[in-house]
Design an enzyme around this catalytic site. Structure first.
Site, PDB file in Angstrom:
ATOM      1  N   CYS A   8      52.659   3.140   6.657  1.00  0.00           N
ATOM      2  CA  CYS A   8      51.701   3.294   7.753  1.00  0.00           C
ATOM      3  C   CYS A   8      51.093   1.921   7.938  1.00  0.00           C
ATOM      4  O   CYS A   8      50.273   1.493   7.126  1.00  0.00           O
ATOM      5  CB  CYS A   8      50.612   4.324   7.446  1.00  0.00           C
ATOM      6  SG  CYS A   8      49.388   4.402   8.778  1.00  0.00           S
TER       7      CYS A   8
ATOM      8  N   CYS B  29      47.083   2.141   8.586  1.00  0.00           N
ATOM      9  CA  CYS B  29      46.168   2.506   7.500  1.00  0.00           C
ATOM     10  C   CYS B  29      46.984   3.129   6.364  1.00  0.00           C
ATOM     11  O   CYS B  29      47.688   2.413   5.674  1.00  0.00           O
ATOM     12  CB  CYS B  29      45.052   3.415   7.993  1.00  0.00           C
ATOM     13  SG  CYS B  29      45.598   4.778   9.025  1.00  0.00           S
ATOM     14  N   SER B  30      46.913   4.426   6.171  1.00  0.00           N
ATOM     15  CA  SER B  30      47.597   5.004   5.019  1.00  0.00           C
ATOM     16  C   SER B  30      48.054   6.431   5.290  1.00  0.00           C
ATOM     17  O   SER B  30      48.034   7.265   4.403  1.00  0.00           O
ATOM     18  CB  SER B  30      46.673   4.969   3.802  1.00  0.00           C
ATOM     19  OG  SER B  30      45.485   5.683   4.106  1.00  0.00           O
ATOM     20  N   CYS B  31      48.451   6.726   6.515  1.00  0.00           N
ATOM     21  CA  CYS B  31      48.906   8.077   6.856  1.00  0.00           C
ATOM     22  C   CYS B  31      50.073   8.462   5.947  1.00  0.00           C
ATOM     23  O   CYS B  31      50.984   7.673   5.731  1.00  0.00           O
ATOM     24  CB  CYS B  31      49.323   8.143   8.323  1.00  0.00           C
ATOM     25  SG  CYS B  31      47.935   7.822   9.419  1.00  0.00           S
TER      26      CYS B  31
HETATM   27 FE    FE Z   1      47.465   5.712   8.982  1.00  0.00          FE
END
Ligand code: FE
Length: 206
Positions: free
Chosen positions: A108, A111-113
């Site tokens: 991602c 961000c950190s999906c």
């Molecule tokens: Fe994300």
């Protein structure tokens, strides 16, 4: 839109969650209520062992059941909903299949999906600036650092997760696993093999 904006669709926690957690941990440790080593062990358990078990079951079943595999690749949501592997951060899954021609890898960049219902909570490196930037720019080099060496003829395809779509890699079934059932196969499926930064274990190594 910045990731720490609470109105951002990716935002799930109050601002500065890491800071709040750290503050809590510090207070609890000072009071002798928690042992930081025990906390690390629990986090590791959710990141690498309990969390990814759902995904591993799905992968193993796809390896033994051609119809399940076809449905998983073409329209996974009804299947995952039936299995109960559904919920926040896993509403819109896309499953991408590794083949001798193509190796898939998930990041991602924003961000950190991450597909929580299938893989648990994301590992620290998945959220790092270095992984997010380099997975796209130099995926083969990143893979080599994870210990994944692909044949020269295998292309690497990088999938960028979003708030709307989360990806799960369906790794290739290792050789020498013909006689194994779903549970034994699932034991070979590591978390990283479903992100694309690893390969399933070989049966003798598991
Ligand atoms: Fe994300």
């Amino acid at each position: 839109m910045p990731h720490d904006d609470p109105d951002h669709p990716h935002a799930l926690l109050p601002p500065d969650p890491a800071l709040r957690v750290k503050a809590l941990e510090t207070i609890l440790t000072r009071k002798g209520l928690v042992d930081p080593a025990a906390l690390d062990a629990i986090i590791d358990m959710y990141q690498s062992r309990i969390g990814p078990r759902n995904g591993a079951q799905v992968v193993a079943r796809a390896w033994v059941d051609a119809d399940f595999r076809a449905r998983l690749l073409s329209n996974p949501m009804p299947l995952l909903r039936d299995l109960g592997f559904y919920g926040r951060q896993g509403e819109h899954m896309v499953v991408v299949e590794n083949t001798p021609q193509t190796h898939n890898m998930v990041v991602c960049t924003l961000c950190s999906c991450y597909p929580w219902p299938l893989l648990g909570i994301p590992p620290g490196w998945y959220k790092s600036d270095a992984y997010r930037a380099r997975a796209v720019r130099e995926p083969r080099k990143v893979l080599a650092e994870f210990g994944v060496e692909l044949p020269a003829g295998t292309a690497v395809r990088v999938w960028d997760s979003t708030a709307e779509i989360r990806y799960l890699v369906l790794p290739m079934r290792p050789e020498g696993t013909d006689g194994l059932g779903v549970d034994a196969l699932a034991d070979l499926v590591s978390r990283d093999s479903m992100i694309g930064t690893g390969l399933p274990a070989r049966p003798e190594a598991a």
